[in-house]
Design a protein around this motif. Sequence first.
Motif, mmCIF file in Angstrom:
data_model
loop_
_atom_site.group_PDB
_atom_site.id
_atom_site.type_symbol
_atom_site.label_atom_id
_atom_site.label_comp_id
_atom_site.label_asym_id
_atom_site.label_seq_id
_atom_site.Cartn_x
_atom_site.Cartn_y
_atom_site.Cartn_z
ATOM 1 N N SER A 223 0.817 -1.216 0.000
ATOM 2 C CA SER A 223 0.000 0.000 0.000
ATOM 3 C C SER A 223 0.851 1.267 0.000
ATOM 4 C CB SER A 223 -0.965 -0.007 1.182
ATOM 5 O OG SER A 223 -0.239 -0.034 2.382
ATOM 6 N N ALA A 224 2.084 1.164 0.515
ATOM 7 C CA ALA A 224 2.951 2.344 0.505
ATOM 8 C C ALA A 224 3.274 2.774 -0.925
ATOM 9 C CB ALA A 224 4.239 2.059 1.272
ATOM 10 N N ARG A 226 1.286 2.669 -3.366
ATOM 11 C CA ARG A 226 0.136 3.421 -3.854
ATOM 12 C C ARG A 226 0.231 4.873 -3.393
ATOM 13 N NH1 ARG A 226 -3.935 0.400 -1.854
ATOM 14 N NH2 ARG A 226 -4.131 -0.842 -3.736
ATOM 15 N N ALA A 227 0.574 5.059 -2.110
ATOM 16 C CA ALA A 227 0.700 6.426 -1.587
ATOM 17 C C ALA A 227 1.814 7.176 -2.306
ATOM 18 C CB ALA A 227 0.963 6.388 -0.085
ATOM 19 N N LEU A 228 2.858 6.445 -2.709
ATOM 20 C CA LEU A 228 3.987 7.086 -3.389
ATOM 21 C C LEU A 228 3.607 7.641 -4.765
ATOM 22 C CD1 LEU A 228 7.292 5.091 -2.894
ATOM 23 C CD2 LEU A 228 6.839 7.461 -2.346
ATOM 24 N N THR A 229 2.456 7.236 -5.274
ATOM 25 C CA THR A 229 1.970 7.787 -6.536
ATOM 26 C C THR A 229 1.964 9.313 -6.494
ATOM 27 O OG1 THR A 229 0.566 5.871 -6.867
ATOM 28 C CG2 THR A 229 0.000 7.820 -8.124
ATOM 29 N N LEU A 238 1.258 11.479 4.294
ATOM 30 C CA LEU A 238 0.141 10.553 4.536
ATOM 31 C C LEU A 238 0.513 9.488 5.561
ATOM 32 C CD1 LEU A 238 -1.183 10.014 0.899
ATOM 33 C CD2 LEU A 238 -2.340 11.217 2.738
ATOM 34 N N GLY A 239 1.739 9.552 6.068
ATOM 35 C CA GLY A 239 2.131 8.621 7.118
ATOM 36 C C GLY A 239 3.058 7.502 6.660
ATOM 37 N N VAL A 240 3.589 7.595 5.430
ATOM 38 C CA VAL A 240 4.515 6.574 4.949
ATOM 39 C C VAL A 240 5.936 6.969 5.340
ATOM 40 C CG1 VAL A 240 5.499 5.479 2.900
ATOM 41 C CG2 VAL A 240 3.062 5.982 2.989
ATOM 42 N N ASP A 241 6.644 6.059 5.994
ATOM 43 C CA ASP A 241 8.043 6.313 6.322
ATOM 44 C C ASP A 241 8.874 5.948 5.096
ATOM 45 O OD1 ASP A 241 10.635 6.366 7.239
ATOM 46 O OD2 ASP A 241 10.127 5.544 9.205
ATOM 47 N N PRO A 286 0.235 0.766 -8.430
ATOM 48 C CA PRO A 286 1.436 -0.030 -8.182
ATOM 49 C C PRO A 286 1.247 -1.103 -7.112
ATOM 50 C CG PRO A 286 1.685 2.213 -7.343
ATOM 51 C CD PRO A 286 0.415 2.187 -8.129
ATOM 52 N N LEU B 71 4.298 9.109 13.134
ATOM 53 C CA LEU B 71 4.028 9.515 11.747
ATOM 54 C C LEU B 71 2.535 9.451 11.402
ATOM 55 C CD1 LEU B 71 6.237 10.402 9.899
ATOM 56 C CD2 LEU B 71 6.280 8.144 8.856
ATOM 57 N N ARG B 72 1.895 8.356 11.766
ATOM 58 C CA ARG B 72 0.487 8.142 11.446
ATOM 59 C C ARG B 72 -0.396 9.227 12.061
ATOM 60 N NH1 ARG B 72 -2.134 3.375 9.351
ATOM 61 N NH2 ARG B 72 -0.943 3.798 7.565
ATOM 62 N N ALA B 75 -0.017 12.477 10.335
ATOM 63 C CA ALA B 75 -0.708 12.438 9.047
ATOM 64 C C ALA B 75 -2.197 12.731 9.205
ATOM 65 C CB ALA B 75 -0.496 11.083 8.378
ATOM 66 N N VAL B 87 1.263 13.556 -9.851
ATOM 67 C CA VAL B 87 0.689 12.209 -9.818
ATOM 68 C C VAL B 87 1.486 11.367 -10.808
ATOM 69 C CG1 VAL B 87 -1.318 10.779 -10.263
ATOM 70 C CG2 VAL B 87 -1.614 12.996 -9.206
ATOM 71 N N HIS B 88 2.126 10.303 -10.316
ATOM 72 C CA HIS B 88 3.080 9.571 -11.148
ATOM 73 C C HIS B 88 2.463 8.474 -12.006
ATOM 74 C CE1 HIS B 88 6.800 11.384 -9.659
ATOM 75 N NE2 HIS B 88 6.158 11.489 -8.528
ATOM 76 N N TRP B 89 1.329 7.929 -11.568
ATOM 77 C CA TRP B 89 0.697 6.878 -12.365
ATOM 78 C C TRP B 89 -0.707 7.336 -12.753
ATOM 79 C CZ3 TRP B 89 4.272 3.590 -13.672
ATOM 80 C CH2 TRP B 89 5.279 3.203 -12.769
ATOM 81 N N LEU B 99 -6.853 8.308 -1.484
ATOM 82 C CA LEU B 99 -5.573 8.271 -0.759
ATOM 83 C C LEU B 99 -5.593 9.203 0.452
ATOM 84 C CD1 LEU B 99 -2.793 8.059 -3.498
ATOM 85 C CD2 LEU B 99 -3.267 6.416 -1.689
ATOM 86 N N TYR B 102 -5.780 7.427 3.633
ATOM 87 C CA TYR B 102 -4.647 6.568 3.997
ATOM 88 C C TYR B 102 -4.247 6.700 5.475
ATOM 89 C CZ TYR B 102 -0.279 4.025 2.980
ATOM 90 O OH TYR B 102 0.737 3.109 2.954
ATOM 91 N N PRO B 103 -4.141 7.946 5.995
ATOM 92 C CA PRO B 103 -3.746 8.068 7.404
ATOM 93 C C PRO B 103 -4.753 7.427 8.357
ATOM 94 C CG PRO B 103 -3.585 10.176 6.287
ATOM 95 C CD PRO B 103 -4.291 9.252 5.348
ATOM 96 N N THR B 107 -6.016 1.976 3.333
ATOM 97 C CA THR B 107 -4.932 2.027 2.362
ATOM 98 C C THR B 107 -5.335 1.474 0.996
ATOM 99 O OG1 THR B 107 -4.148 -0.095 3.193
ATOM 100 C CG2 THR B 107 -3.143 1.871 4.128
#
Lengths: 347, 257
Positions: A223-224, A226-229, A238-241, A286, B71-72, B75, B87-89, B99, B102-103, B107
């Motif tokens: 799922s990380a 996906r957030a990296l998109t 969004l909380g992803v390390d 992804p 972190l969470r 967020a 947006v990469h994809w 998204l 997500y926090p 997810t």
Amino acid sequence: MSVQDFALATEVATRRRWGATAALLALVVLLSVLSLGIGPVQLSPLAVIEALFGGGSDVAQVIVREIRLPRTILAFAIGGILGLSGAALQGLLRNPLASPSLFGAPQSAAFGAVLVIALGLADVRSYALPVVAIIAAFGSVFALLAIAGRNAGLLILILAGLAISSFAGAATALVMNLSSNPFVVLEIAFWLLGSLEDRSFQHVALALPFIIAGAAILLSQASAFRALTLGEEAAQSLGVDVGRLRLFVITGAALGVGGAVAVTGTIGFIGLVAPHLMRPVIGHDPARLLVPSALTGAALLLAADIAVRIIPSTSDIKVGVLTSIIGVPFFLYLIMRERRALGGGVA
Amino acid sequence: MTLLSATGLSASLGSRKVLHEISLSLAAGNLVALVGPNGAGKTTLLRALAGLIPSDGEIRIGGDALASLPLRERAKRFAYLPQGHMVHWPLPARDIVALGRYPHGATDPARLSPRDVEAVLRAMQAVDVEAFSDRRVTELSGGERSRVALARVLAVEAPVILADEPTASLDPRHQIDVMQKLRNVADTGVLVVVVTHDLGLAARFADHVLVLSEGRLAAQGAPAEALSESVLASVFRVSAYRAEFQREAVIVPWADV
């Protein structure tokens, strides 16, 4: 739009993805049965299944369960981890041209393994081989990401990957060059080409634990990706390390690729090709691409390994040679398609 | 009531110190404009406030020290919109907005809880993107894409929104739309901090303006004070044409050439 509409829209897409994944799974099973049946002694799918479960003649049982089963398991597992690593690296770098082989990971792992063989440090069937291969693969991917930096463009990644794989190739050549035993050199040269021939359950035991560990690590990060998109900064918000994620992906890919290379030599381009074949079917998410890419990788390597046994030739064609011969033109096609992004400079 | 505060906040990019001892205190329900010349440290300040880069000094959010929050949890409190709406994809707009959940542990956009779906729908309604929720973001126009990015940030339903140049590269109408949407969000009790180069938009929509100059707060306060003649002259090296139109403040920066 209501909650129901929303649920409906996602459900249609989900059903399509499950259908595609189920079809892939069926294909992998079919190819596995074919792979078990093909060789000097041809066995029908029915005979294969019978032998697999302890029926049929003793000869058929030995052929299927002891000679061809390890080979088939390795083709499945190694193709799978290569496809998975490719999809994971593409997700991490948000880049459709990322893959273990373009980053020099298999070449570096091969260098590690060759070093162990040439120096006579350990028996070819000891765990030293995959461990050193994994360390070398880790080092190469880590170095690549360190050189490329946080928001690397296509051009930097590909150039850095080219440099690292050239370096690993040169280092391997140096080891062979300095080796005094011509038989060892010849053996290494053939081993480097990548092959699944004559592999036993010892090889499976050597590679499989690392491949499973690598796959588990990569899948846990789904799922990380996906957030990296949205880019590293937004993903972090969004909380992803992101730092930890990078380390996990490098470790997972190195474990898988290193373990695979240690028993089969270098098999390239499956990691690059598999996610691309799946995008038109599964979509670009992804996280969702991971499992289908692994299945596609498994199917590709199983098919390639069947092909090298079917193609008539005086000496054996190595499966690693076949995957590269098919993979490189595909890579060129991708470069053509990404020409605009590549031409855009180092953005 | 103070929601977000910083005391003696400093931050560096590499060896260069970009922020010097900044102290500020921002209240819920306010739209805060963060302005300053290029290189003044606006983006760095925004990142530091969200805890995305290491910084010295203390940041407090809703009574807690930011440094003490995992972190969470951070967020959930800060919704951050980076520059450029990257947006990469080519994912469908709906998945991008999702998204934002997500926090909250959602997810996977295909498996949202009813609560998450409601939040996503509210966000999409607020910025009017429902019509193209099925389309890929890469196929949308710049204005549509910026609204999708905004919806993603709204879907977090965080008490603080930090937006880095959300109006950049938009046409005038879309710039005003985006600022109005953010104004509406602030009016629901959210603290919205917006980096902008448009002093006119800042003067018209913001309750509070922070003027950053070479990593220091040069002025802050209501738009009329913070964007005074002397501040504009010393920080931006411009004067301004000032007027009132339909009972709203108008500022047009002016420099003699």
